[in-house]
Design a protein around this motif. Structure first.
Motif, PDB file in Angstrom:
ATOM      1  N   ALA A 107       0.828  -1.208   0.000  1.00 38.74           N
ATOM      2  CA  ALA A 107       0.000   0.000   0.000  1.00 38.74           C
ATOM      3  C   ALA A 107       0.862   1.258   0.000  1.00 38.74           C
ATOM      4  O   ALA A 107       0.596   2.210  -0.735  1.00 38.74           O
ATOM      5  CB  ALA A 107      -0.927  -0.004   1.216  1.00 38.74           C
ATOM      6  N   SER A 108       1.906   1.252   0.834  1.00 32.62           N
ATOM      7  CA  SER A 108       2.774   2.437   0.928  1.00 32.62           C
ATOM      8  C   SER A 108       3.502   2.701  -0.381  1.00 32.62           C
ATOM      9  O   SER A 108       3.743   3.851  -0.748  1.00 32.62           O
ATOM     10  CB  SER A 108       3.806   2.242   2.050  1.00 32.62           C
ATOM     11  OG  SER A 108       3.172   2.073   3.287  1.00 32.62           O
ATOM     12  N   GLY A 109       3.888   1.639  -1.076  1.00 28.91           N
ATOM     13  CA  GLY A 109       4.624   1.817  -2.316  1.00 28.91           C
ATOM     14  C   GLY A 109       3.778   1.710  -3.561  1.00 28.91           C
ATOM     15  O   GLY A 109       4.327   1.602  -4.673  1.00 28.91           O
ATOM     16  N   LEU A 110       2.452   1.734  -3.411  1.00 30.07           N
ATOM     17  CA  LEU A 110       1.574   1.485  -4.555  1.00 30.07           C
ATOM     18  C   LEU A 110       1.696   2.554  -5.637  1.00 30.07           C
ATOM     19  O   LEU A 110       1.760   2.238  -6.832  1.00 30.07           O
ATOM     20  CB  LEU A 110       0.121   1.378  -4.085  1.00 30.07           C
ATOM     21  CG  LEU A 110      -0.894   0.955  -5.145  1.00 30.07           C
ATOM     22  CD1 LEU A 110      -0.542  -0.402  -5.732  1.00 30.07           C
ATOM     23  CD2 LEU A 110      -2.302   0.933  -4.551  1.00 30.07           C
TER      24      LEU A 110
ATOM     25  N   PHE B 120      16.325   8.632   1.202  1.00 27.63           N
ATOM     26  CA  PHE B 120      17.556   8.216   0.536  1.00 27.63           C
ATOM     27  C   PHE B 120      17.453   8.320  -0.991  1.00 27.63           C
ATOM     28  O   PHE B 120      18.316   7.796  -1.706  1.00 27.63           O
ATOM     29  CB  PHE B 120      17.913   6.784   0.939  1.00 27.63           C
ATOM     30  CG  PHE B 120      18.435   6.661   2.344  1.00 27.63           C
ATOM     31  CD1 PHE B 120      19.784   6.821   2.612  1.00 27.63           C
ATOM     32  CD2 PHE B 120      17.571   6.412   3.396  1.00 27.63           C
ATOM     33  CE1 PHE B 120      20.265   6.718   3.908  1.00 27.63           C
ATOM     34  CE2 PHE B 120      18.041   6.305   4.691  1.00 27.63           C
ATOM     35  CZ  PHE B 120      19.390   6.466   4.956  1.00 27.63           C
ATOM     36  N   GLN B 121      16.418   8.980  -1.454  1.00 28.66           N
ATOM     37  CA  GLN B 121      16.271   9.265  -2.883  1.00 28.66           C
ATOM     38  C   GLN B 121      16.303   7.995  -3.746  1.00 28.66           C
ATOM     39  O   GLN B 121      16.989   7.940  -4.768  1.00 28.66           O
ATOM     40  CB  GLN B 121      17.382  10.232  -3.345  1.00 28.66           C
ATOM     41  CG  GLN B 121      17.488  11.514  -2.532  1.00 28.66           C
ATOM     42  CD  GLN B 121      16.241  12.384  -2.636  1.00 28.66           C
ATOM     43  OE1 GLN B 121      15.659  12.543  -3.712  1.00 28.66           O
ATOM     44  NE2 GLN B 121      15.805  12.938  -1.514  1.00 28.66           N
ATOM     45  N   VAL B 122      15.537   6.987  -3.325  1.00 23.00           N
ATOM     46  CA  VAL B 122      15.511   5.732  -4.090  1.00 23.00           C
ATOM     47  C   VAL B 122      14.512   5.805  -5.246  1.00 23.00           C
ATOM     48  O   VAL B 122      14.445   4.880  -6.060  1.00 23.00           O
ATOM     49  CB  VAL B 122      15.170   4.541  -3.179  1.00 23.00           C
ATOM     50  CG1 VAL B 122      16.250   4.335  -2.139  1.00 23.00           C
ATOM     51  CG2 VAL B 122      13.804   4.725  -2.523  1.00 23.00           C
ATOM     52  N   GLY B 123      13.760   6.888  -5.299  1.00 20.86           N
ATOM     53  CA  GLY B 123      12.830   7.081  -6.408  1.00 20.86           C
ATOM     54  C   GLY B 123      11.685   6.091  -6.410  1.00 20.86           C
ATOM     55  O   GLY B 123      11.235   5.620  -5.366  1.00 20.86           O
ATOM     56  N   THR B 124      11.234   5.718  -7.607  1.00 24.22           N
ATOM     57  CA  THR B 124      10.075   4.839  -7.719  1.00 24.22           C
ATOM     58  C   THR B 124      10.363   3.397  -7.316  1.00 24.22           C
ATOM     59  O   THR B 124       9.448   2.591  -7.196  1.00 24.22           O
ATOM     60  CB  THR B 124       9.533   4.845  -9.165  1.00 24.22           C
ATOM     61  OG1 THR B 124      10.575   4.465 -10.064  1.00 24.22           O
ATOM     62  CG2 THR B 124       9.013   6.226  -9.541  1.00 24.22           C
TER      63      THR B 124
ATOM     64  N   GLY C 284      -2.295  16.991  -0.535  1.00 22.28           N
ATOM     65  CA  GLY C 284      -1.697  17.342  -1.805  1.00 22.28           C
ATOM     66  C   GLY C 284      -0.923  16.181  -2.384  1.00 22.28           C
ATOM     67  O   GLY C 284      -1.035  15.049  -1.932  1.00 22.28           O
ATOM     68  N   GLU C 285      -0.097  16.450  -3.362  1.00 22.61           N
ATOM     69  CA  GLU C 285       0.610  15.382  -4.080  1.00 22.61           C
ATOM     70  C   GLU C 285       1.968  15.041  -3.480  1.00 22.61           C
ATOM     71  O   GLU C 285       2.758  14.349  -4.091  1.00 22.61           O
ATOM     72  CB  GLU C 285       0.792  15.802  -5.548  1.00 22.61           C
ATOM     73  CG  GLU C 285      -0.514  15.918  -6.319  1.00 22.61           C
ATOM     74  CD  GLU C 285      -1.293  14.609  -6.337  1.00 22.61           C
ATOM     75  OE1 GLU C 285      -0.665  13.552  -6.578  1.00 22.61           O
ATOM     76  OE2 GLU C 285      -2.504  14.633  -6.096  1.00 22.61           O
ATOM     77  N   SER C 286       2.245  15.520  -2.264  1.00 24.13           N
ATOM     78  CA  SER C 286       3.512  15.224  -1.617  1.00 24.13           C
ATOM     79  C   SER C 286       3.506  13.800  -1.058  1.00 24.13           C
ATOM     80  O   SER C 286       2.727  13.487  -0.146  1.00 24.13           O
ATOM     81  CB  SER C 286       3.784  16.217  -0.479  1.00 24.13           C
ATOM     82  OG  SER C 286       4.876  15.787   0.305  1.00 24.13           O
ATOM     83  N   PHE C 287       4.365  12.936  -1.588  1.00 24.49           N
ATOM     84  CA  PHE C 287       4.424  11.548  -1.129  1.00 24.49           C
ATOM     85  C   PHE C 287       4.825  11.490   0.342  1.00 24.49           C
ATOM     86  O   PHE C 287       4.247  10.729   1.136  1.00 24.49           O
ATOM     87  CB  PHE C 287       5.426  10.756  -1.982  1.00 24.49           C
ATOM     88  CG  PHE C 287       5.555   9.308  -1.585  1.00 24.49           C
ATOM     89  CD1 PHE C 287       4.641   8.372  -2.021  1.00 24.49           C
ATOM     90  CD2 PHE C 287       6.609   8.896  -0.767  1.00 24.49           C
ATOM     91  CE1 PHE C 287       4.762   7.035  -1.645  1.00 24.49           C
ATOM     92  CE2 PHE C 287       6.732   7.561  -0.398  1.00 24.49           C
ATOM     93  CZ  PHE C 287       5.810   6.631  -0.839  1.00 24.49           C
ATOM     94  N   ALA C 288       5.798  12.307   0.750  1.00 20.28           N
ATOM     95  CA  ALA C 288       6.274  12.293   2.134  1.00 20.28           C
ATOM     96  C   ALA C 288       5.179  12.740   3.096  1.00 20.28           C
ATOM     97  O   ALA C 288       4.954  12.118   4.141  1.00 20.28           O
ATOM     98  CB  ALA C 288       7.503  13.186   2.277  1.00 20.28           C
TER      99      ALA C 288
END
Length: 480
Positions: free
Chosen positions: A49-52, A178-182, A300-304
């Motif tokens: 769910a978190s990484g969906l 850690f900027q691992v991206g997608t 909003g669209e902020s993932f964090a």
């Protein structure tokens, strides 16, 4: 001073031993490592769910593919659960728990290395089989170490569930830095694999088989050893085992047909437990599981920001989940379920109708209250009712069937919410889901069975249909 003797010659005598004994320090590992299985299942589900959203972007998945990825493991579990329950009745609770961890580890490794939608589906299929084997067996396992007065403590599983989901969300936030991206979803599945390995090794090294299951199979010497490993009788009782070669009752009582669960005296409790578990699973996997996605609407669209927001919601789940046992003791398990579903239905209607217009504080408060009432009252009941509804020779089968219904609700919630969201919007989808807890409330209102007022689920007053010729009575404790 005379010394009394408790002879282990039936499942009922194990129940009596649980009631007169005192838990040893080793009993804490039944809770820690048993609930550790709950932690793993919740953590693994929350990881996806978190990484969906990043997963969807990296693999370029469409709405139908997203629904299939999120719901496949539950659809698989629907068909596997009755067989998994039968396996735990035949081969033992602990063996099934260990096998489930092996499959779960394989599922996580395939998932974290998947480069296509098809490989991801293979991973989810294996995860579904592991879930079916693990979740029903672990609650059955814990329940069979509990005395009558501690039945409501089984509701602790809900608190552990939210410890896991909150932990996963916080770990997601840390990994994101850690900027691992997608590829963040791959790291999350890798962390699930680590948890699976730790549990596999720990459960194999520390836990013992359920003494009630051993006694139901006529293995009284082993049952006596397992009971004394976890319970202390402080000299007030000498616990001895009957001669296994003379015991036939446990061996004669193999798991029954599924139809037995839907005949008296089990019919009403089976319906109540299954509807409660369907409803709580559906509302959780439609609303609670998608909170990271719903949070994007709020923050909003902020993932964090969305991840931390979802973590805040889940903290209320920890509070409610660990309060569940005390509330169930006061309200009785069915009463807690009834009140919880009523509150959740009202909250979802208000939340959905005000989602786009309410102040941010209210938009945060409403899902927090939903998680609180869900975890403290509505959610624990389905599993607890199922685990406490049957004697040991039917418990694995009963939990398998009940977990099947749980998975039907979960798969429905996982599959339907994205489609409802696409057609009705997030607000309309939330309002539509209020029908689910309302059905749960009606069922708990109409069917008035409480396990804490029943005796036959504990094995100390089995119905006539569940006994066999040659069954021994509970041994009297001499000198009492």
């Amino acid at each position: 001073m005379s010394t009394s003797t408790l002879t282990i010659d039936s499942e009922q005598s194990i129940v009596h031993g649980l009631n007169i004994g005192r838990p040893r320090p080793a009993m804490k590992w039944v809770w820690i490592l048993g609930l550790g299985g709950v932690f793993f299942e919740a953590y693994a589900g929350a990881a996806l769910a978190s990484g969906l959203d990043p997963l969807t972007q990296e693999l370029g998945l469409g709405p139908v593919e997203v629904s299939l990825v999120t719901s496949t493991y539950m659809f698989v579990a629907i068909f596997v659960c009755p067989f998994a329950g039968g396996l735990s009745d035949k081969f033992g609770r602990l063996n099934v728990l260990l096998a489930a961890k092996v499959l779960a580890l394989l599922a996580m490794v395939i998932g974290m290395t998947a480069g296509s939608f098809e490989m991801l589906i293979v991973s989810r299929v294996l995860a579904g089989v592991a879930w079916a084997m693990d979740f029903g067996a672990l609650l059955t396992y814990i329940s069979e170490f509990l005395s009558d007065r501690h039945q409501s403590k089984l509701n602790r599983w809900q608190g552990m569930w939210y410890v896991a989901t909150t932990s996963n969300l916080l770990i997601t936030y840390v990994i994101y830095q850690f900027q691992v991206g997608t590829s963040i979803w791959r790291w999350l599945l890798a962390s699930c694999a680590v948890v699976a390995v730790v549990l596999l090794v720990s459960q194999r090294a520390v836990l013992v088989e359920s003494p009630r299951w051993l006694a139901s199979k006529g293995r009284y010497a082993e049952a006596t050893v397992a009971l004394q490993r976890m319970y202390d009788f402080s000299g007030e009782a000498q616990v001895t085992a009957a001669d296994d070669t003379l015991a036939t009752a446990g061996e004669a009582r193999e798991g029954g047909q599924i139809g037995v669960l839907f005949r008296a005296p089990y019919r009403r409790r089976t319906i109540l437990a299954n509807v409660a578990w369907v409803a709580e699973a559906c509302q959780y996997y439609a609303i609670g599981w998608y909170l990271p996605i719903i949070a994007l609407t709020l923050f909003g669209e902020s993932f964090a920001a969305a991840t931390l927001g979802a973590a805040v919601f889940n903290v209320l789940g920890i509070v409610g989940g660990f309060a569940a046992a005390g509330l169930a003791a006061r309200l009785r398990i069915r009463g807690a379920v009834q009140l919880g579903f009523a509150a959740c239905a009202v909250i979802l209607v208000v939340f959905g109708l005000t989602l786009e217009t309410a102040p941010l504080a209210m938009s945060i408060l409403l899902p927090s209250l939903f998680i609180l009432f869900h975890s403290a009252l509505a959610a624990p009941g389905g599993a607890a009712l199922s685990a406490l509804a049957y004697p040991s020779h039917l418990r694995g089968l009963g939990m398998g069937v009940s977990t099947t219904f749980c998975n039907i609700g979960a798969a429905g919630g996982l599959f339907l919410f994205p489609l409802l969201q696409a057609s009705l919007g997030t607000s309309g989808a939330i309002v539509a889901m209020a029908a689910v807890p309302f059905i749960g409330f009606l069922t708990a209102t109409v069917i008035r069975w409480d396990p804490d007022r029943s005796t036959d689920s504990r094995g100390d007053a089995l119905p006539e249909a569940a006994t066999t010729p040659g069954s021994t009575e509970v041994a009297e404790v001499l000198g009492r």
